[in-house]
Design an enzyme around this catalytic site. Structure first.
Site, PDB file in Angstrom:
ATOM      1  N   CYS A  88      -6.863 -21.941   4.478  1.00 29.46           N
ATOM      2  CA  CYS A  88      -7.569 -22.225   3.225  1.00 29.46           C
ATOM      3  C   CYS A  88      -7.816 -20.960   2.416  1.00 29.46           C
ATOM      4  CB  CYS A  88      -8.895 -22.917   3.512  1.00 29.46           C
ATOM      5  SG  CYS A  88     -10.117 -21.839   4.299  1.00 29.46           S
TER       6      CYS A  88
ATOM      7  N   ALA B  89     -26.989 -46.569   9.560  1.00 38.71           N
ATOM      8  CA  ALA B  89     -28.234 -46.011  10.111  1.00 38.71           C
ATOM      9  C   ALA B  89     -29.434 -46.715   9.495  1.00 38.71           C
ATOM     10  CB  ALA B  89     -28.292 -44.523   9.811  1.00 38.71           C
TER      11      ALA B  89
ATOM     12  N   TYR C 247       0.856  -1.194   0.000  1.00 44.21           N
ATOM     13  CA  TYR C 247       0.000   0.000   0.000  1.00 44.21           C
ATOM     14  C   TYR C 247       0.895   1.248   0.000  1.00 44.21           C
ATOM     15  CZ  TYR C 247      -3.592  -3.450   0.997  1.00 44.21           C
ATOM     16  OH  TYR C 247      -4.424  -4.543   0.917  1.00 44.21           O
TER      17      TYR C 247
END
Ligand SMILES: Cc1cc2nc3c(=O)[nH]c(=O)nc-3n(C[C@H](O)[C@H](O)[C@H](O)COP(=O)(O)O)c2cc1C
Length: 651
Positions: A347, A463, A172
């Site tokens: 990430c 399940a 910057y």
């Protein structure tokens, strides 16, 4: 054990209760006119509450007409902003922490259309990343910019903010002045080191004149790593040491050592390829040469990493992403709950979302592993009204685990049913490619949450409607994930040499010394290619889209390609797989329309995943079951964790 981190230290006349600094992090949370939002206040207060002794704000523009980074950037150039900062300071002080506001002008890295059409910079050089028109600053412009910084500091002092950070890092404006890469001036603001830091000297003198001993920190890039991208010039550590001594002689109170600029962004906020501590050398070297405190960051994620850094001489350990991912890092470490830390997995979803943020899409800077980050106002405090009601969660991938964690925190009693022998779901694939071991931190975190809340996990369990009914659940959550797609439209994919990323990454198919083709260059395909290359295979990577890595955030793509390409991998974009037969893959070159054929030992199909389907029995028995994560729609880790979080919050 990590007591050193929790000792007081002074910065000028103010004292931080500990050595942890929440470094500045652009977030797109401010109001449209540049004033502090309620969202900002809750965000920074949470980091103070969680144990950061010093909380720094995002870049705050010293000139809202010529120097904004985006449309929701904090600003400091009007007295109307003072009450907002006052409120922010009060909310940080409530927890005994200090607030520093980072004063900045983006220089040539700003967005010209929102800043008057042309960005001010020392020599009118365009950034090779964002290519915005830029002009060489006149001396009048330099003087008025110095004044903008000084006026910004005056307002922050009035607001009760503890001090300012002058942003001379990351390419910057102030960084552009100190860097030989961007400063080619021949007047008193260019050339020698003394000339290049002159603008900063003038700002410091101006602040001292108007604000007395008001604390000033200079944040600067000690190394811009231009050599890493084959360019010359830029900040290097030897020059940075000399500058640090000059800054000290100007009477600043502390230095904050960072690295990189937009063109070398991967060295500033690092993708997963960079290990904890890799750039400690910068902060440590400077700390040895000056007598003022040095703050520095270096992908610090563990308390041991932080202590090691202090032992190398820095006074404060900084991180933006770690405290975004887990604002309570400090509290947890202090109280011996290290295992409960939710570590940043590098990430870069934070940077990707920040860059994508705008008014139309409603996007703001967000974290993959911390859905509450930046949404503290919306979600906190969580309601604790579960009353021990049972919630059956099918699947122990990231979606199911997050749903269980949040449900448990709310007082529900989650029971996770998982058909495999381990928790983590596809995280157990994602952590296998080279340099992806940080993903394992996430699995470890969920294990710690399972232990903390005593969550029942039934592994190796299929399940069934009967099983779920026997639990008499208040709610059922379907988080059974997704499986790779082998498109039926492509003939020949039923051969045994055709494999998928899970086959490779779970070790079901182990290949070495083979010629392997990977079809599909999304993150999974590209990382599977990298994994196979590291195993000693010859890899060719095919992609139907115009470029390799479609949809990947560019920083992550650069990171993985930096390892994949030197290993010899060959890349073919704009190639569509048409058929496979007898180890021969037939592609259509979408540009030339020609047919391309090649023979491989194995072909890995990485063309995405499709949601797994729940059995009819379960669907019928529990019609109000909530589906989340990949079971609802294939996506990234954030999608899974967000689905889990929201489902549990809404229970
Ligand atoms: C999304 C994002 C926004 C950032 N914004 C700023 C900023 O406004 N000012 C600044 O000095 N540094 C900024 N940084 C750099 C961080 O302060 C920090 O130096 C960098 O993330 C590396 O340290 P860490 O991995 O420990 O977070 C930003 C980094 C990220 C990822």
């Amino acid at each position: 054990m990590y007591e050193q981190l929790f000792t007081e230290h002074k910065i000028g006349k103010v004292t931080s209760p500990n050595r942890l600094v929440f470094e500045p992090m652009g977030n797109y949370y401010a109001e449209l006119d540049g004033s502090v939002s309620e969202r900002d206040i809750a965000f920074y207060a949470e980091r103070a509450k969680g144990g950061c002794g010093i909380v720094m704000t995002e870049v705050a523009s010293v000139n809202s007409k010529t120097g904004r980074g985006n449309l929701r950037n904090l600003c400091t150039d009007d007295d109307k902003f003072i009450p907002g900062y006052q409120k922010m300071a009060d909310s940080v002080h409530k927890y005994g922490s200090l607030l520093f506001v980072e004063l900045y002008h983006p220089g040539c890295q700003g967005i010209a259309p929102i800043n008057g059409g042309s960005m001010a910079s020392p020599s009118g050089q365009e950034s090779d990343l964002i290519h915005m028109p830029s002009h060489e600053m006149t001396k009048e412009e330099i003087n008025s910019t110095v004044n903008d910084f000084v006026e910004g500091a005056v307002r922050m002092q009035k607001a009760g903010v503890d001090g300012v950070v002058l942003h001379a890092a990351h390419g910057y404006l102030l960084c552009e002045f100190i860097s030989t890469y961007t400063n080619h001036r021949t007047d008193e603001y260019g050339g020698s080191i003394e000339n290049r830091v002159r603008i900063i000297k003038e700002i410091v003198e101006g602040i001292r004149e108007k604000c007395g001993d008001y604390p000033i920190i200079i944040r600067f890039s000690a190394d811009e790593y231009m050599r890493e991208i084959g360019k010359e010039g830029g900040m290097v550590l030897d020059d940075a040491v000399q500058m640090a001594k000059l800054f000290e002689s100007y009477g600043v109170d502390a230095l904050d050592v960072s690295a990189g600029n937009y063109e070398t962004m991967n060295w500033a906020w690092e993708p997963t390829g960079f290990d904890e501590g890799w750039k400690m050398v910068n902060g440590a070297t400077i700390a040895k040469e000056v007598n003022i405190p040095v703050i520095a960051c270096s992908v610090i994620r563990t308390p041991q990493g932080a202590v090691d850094f202090l032992n190398k001489g820095v006074a404060f350990v900084g991180s933006a992403r770690q405290f975004f991912a887990d604002p309570y890092w400090g509290e947890k470490v202090k109280n011996g709950r290290e295992k409960e830390i939710r570590k940043c997995i590098s990430c870069l979803n934070c940077m990707e979302s920040l860059m994508a943020a705008d008014e139309d899409n409603g996007m703001r800077c967000q974290c993959t592993v911390n859905v509450e980050g930046g949404e503290e106002c919306t979600y906190l405090p969580l309601k604790n009204n579960g009353d021990g009601r049972k919630v059956v969660i099918l699947g122990a991938g990231p979606a199911g685990l997050e749903a269980a964690r949040v449900a448990a925190e709310r007082g529900f009693k989650p029971v996770i049913i998982e058909k495999t022998s381990e928790i983590g779901g596809q995280l157990n694939l994602a952590n296998k490619p080279p340099k992806k071991d940080k993903i394992t931190w996430l699995i470890d975190y969920y294990q710690a949450m399972i232990d903390k809340y005593d969550i029942e996990v039934r592994l190796n369990t299929e399940a069934t409607a009967e099983l779920i009914k026997s639990e008499a659940p208040y709610k059922v959550i379907n988080a059974i994930g997704s499986s790779p797609v082998l498109p039926k439209a492509i003939p020949g994919l039923d051969q045994d040499y055709i494999i998928t990323p899970p086959d490779v990454l779970f070790g079901k198919t182990q290949l070495t010394g083979k010629k392997v083709c990977v079809v599909g260059s999304g993150m999974t395909g590209i990382e599977t290619a990298e994994f196979l290359q590291e195993m000693g295979n010859e890899i060719e990577l095919y992609e139907m889209a115009d470029d390799i890595g479609p949809g990947l955030f560019f920083q992550n793509l650069i990171d993985v390609m930096g390892r994949l390409a030197p290993g010899g991998c060959k890349f073919f974009a704009k190639h569509q797989l048409m058929s496979v037969s007898e180890h021969e893959a037939v592609f259509k070159n979408l540009e030339s329309k020609e047919e391309v054929k090649a023979v491989y030992d194995n072909i890995v199909i990485s063309l995405g995943t499709r949601s797994n389907t729940i059995t009819d029995d379960i669907a019928k028995a529990f019609p109000d079951m909530i589906s989340i994560g990949d079971a609802l729609k294939s996506g990234r880790i954030r999608h899974a964790i967000e689905g889990g979080y929201k489902a549990a919050v809404e229970l």
